[in-house]
Write a protein that holds these residues in place. Structure first.
Motif, PDB file in Angstrom:
ATOM      1  N   ALA A   1       0.824  -1.206   0.000  1.00  0.00           N
ATOM      2  CA  ALA A   1       0.000   0.000   0.000  1.00  0.00           C
ATOM      3  C   ALA A   1       0.858   1.257   0.000  1.00  0.00           C
ATOM      4  CB  ALA A   1      -0.927   0.000   1.219  1.00  0.00           C
ATOM      5  N   SER A   2       2.110   1.127   0.439  1.00  0.00           N
ATOM      6  CA  SER A   2       3.005   2.281   0.536  1.00  0.00           C
ATOM      7  C   SER A   2       4.296   2.131  -0.249  1.00  0.00           C
ATOM      8  CB  SER A   2       3.367   2.536   2.006  1.00  0.00           C
ATOM      9  OG  SER A   2       2.211   2.725   2.794  1.00  0.00           O
ATOM     10  N   TYR A   3       4.611   0.890  -0.654  1.00  0.00           N
ATOM     11  CA  TYR A   3       5.894   0.625  -1.305  1.00  0.00           C
ATOM     12  C   TYR A   3       5.717  -0.266  -2.528  1.00  0.00           C
ATOM     13  CZ  TYR A   3       7.730   2.258   3.155  1.00  0.00           C
ATOM     14  OH  TYR A   3       7.994   3.015   4.266  1.00  0.00           O
ATOM     15  N   ASN A   4       6.678  -0.150  -3.434  1.00  0.00           N
ATOM     16  CA  ASN A   4       6.791  -1.088  -4.543  1.00  0.00           C
ATOM     17  C   ASN A   4       7.683  -2.221  -4.035  1.00  0.00           C
ATOM     18  OD1 ASN A   4       7.012  -2.429  -6.948  1.00  0.00           O
ATOM     19  ND2 ASN A   4       8.146  -0.820  -8.009  1.00  0.00           N
ATOM     20  N   VAL A   5       7.058  -3.296  -3.578  1.00  0.00           N
ATOM     21  CA  VAL A   5       7.757  -4.350  -2.849  1.00  0.00           C
ATOM     22  C   VAL A   5       8.224  -5.456  -3.798  1.00  0.00           C
ATOM     23  CG1 VAL A   5       7.648  -5.991  -0.938  1.00  0.00           C
ATOM     24  CG2 VAL A   5       6.273  -3.892  -0.860  1.00  0.00           C
ATOM     25  N   SER A   6       9.534  -5.668  -3.857  1.00  0.00           N
ATOM     26  CA  SER A   6      10.095  -6.848  -4.517  1.00  0.00           C
ATOM     27  C   SER A   6      10.428  -7.833  -3.409  1.00  0.00           C
ATOM     28  CB  SER A   6      11.358  -6.483  -5.304  1.00  0.00           C
ATOM     29  OG  SER A   6      11.067  -5.567  -6.332  1.00  0.00           O
ATOM     30  N   TRP A   7       9.788  -8.984  -3.439  1.00  0.00           N
ATOM     31  CA  TRP A   7       9.905  -9.871  -2.274  1.00  0.00           C
ATOM     32  C   TRP A   7      10.232 -11.304  -2.674  1.00  0.00           C
ATOM     33  CZ3 TRP A   7       6.517 -14.023  -1.584  1.00  0.00           C
ATOM     34  CH2 TRP A   7       5.415 -14.048  -2.456  1.00  0.00           C
ATOM     35  N   MET A   8      10.775 -12.031  -1.702  1.00  0.00           N
ATOM     36  CA  MET A   8      11.128 -13.433  -1.900  1.00  0.00           C
ATOM     37  C   MET A   8      10.976 -14.180  -0.582  1.00  0.00           C
ATOM     38  SD  MET A   8      14.781 -14.966  -3.225  1.00  0.00           S
ATOM     39  CE  MET A   8      15.143 -16.720  -3.186  1.00  0.00           C
TER      40      MET A   8
END
Length: 234
Positions: free
Chosen positions: A77-84
């Motif tokens: 909702a607040s960040y462009n999250v690249s996750w693993m």
């Protein structure tokens, strides 16, 4: 000393109870769903979740309702999250170290570490626990470009409904012991933060196996992590 004497006397019974619990407790699978992705808009945030079955989402019907899915949903909702997500049922701290050795170097802003329950069960000693925590932290720095590390505290295993007495008493004592060591050990590192496992361990917060978190528990856990991650990212 008294605690060790009592434990020694109960050892054969505790082993028998452990075998019984292992046989009768349903083995829940790791839920299906993506283990990496990109979601949200705003400043970039690279997130890695490492750990055991709870990190892997056991107890939830899908990754979307597990820790990774719910945490990414909040942060996106607040960040462009690249996750693993790199987690597996049964992992101890030593297993995570072996996993990290095999991972390529890749920058992450935030690394969440969920480990300890299997170290409780398998009898990891204080010396081994502290040494392996140091290795986990050092490897994370080397592999992931000095991220901020959040270590989740161990759950109150004496409240797991799958465990009978006195096994739950013994594992609960061991969990509190390793948790206390973890919280104090992390003060040595400026890039590490300890997050105690603060949630109501009522029936609604335990999965059907009486051992793993339910989706409700993952919600509380994800919200608590998100608050601390946002504070750090500001």
């Amino acid at each position: 000393m008294k605690h060790h004497i009592v434990t020694l006397g109960l050892a054969p019974f505790l082993v028998a109870q452990g075998l019984y619990v292992r046989q009768k407790t349903p083995r829940l699978p790791e839920p299906a769903g993506p283990r990496q992705g990109k979601q949200g808009t705003g400043p970039a945030l690279k997130l890695l979740i490492l750990g055991d079955s709870s990190a892997a989402g056991v107890g939830a019907p899908s990754q979307q309702l597990a820790l990774s899915g719910q945490l990414v949903e909040i942060l996106s909702a607040s960040y462009n999250v690249s996750w693993m997500l790199a987690a597996k049922t049964g992992y101890t701290a030593k297993d995570l170290i072996d996993l990290l050795y095999g991972m390529p170097q890749s920058p992450f802003d935030i690394v969440i570490v969920v480990v300890g329950v299997n170290d409780v069960i398998k009898g990891t000693s204080q010396t081994q626990w502290q040494k392996q925590l140091d290795q986990l932290i050092q490897l994370s720095i080397e592999k992931f470009g000095s991220p901020r590390l959040f270590f989740s505290g161990l759950p109150p295993m004496h409240l797991f409904s799958a465990l009978p007495f006195p096994l739950k008493w013994y594992l609960g004592k061991r969990a509190r012991y390793l948790d206390d060591i973890l919280s104090k050990h992390l003060y040595r590192y400026t890039n590490c933060q300890f997050l105690p496992m603060n949630m109501p361990f009522e029936p609604a917060y335990l999965a059907t196996d009486g051992f793993h978190p339910s989706p409700n528990a993952y919600t509380v856990w994800a919200e608590a992590l998100a608050i601390e991650i946002v504070k750090e990212a500001l």
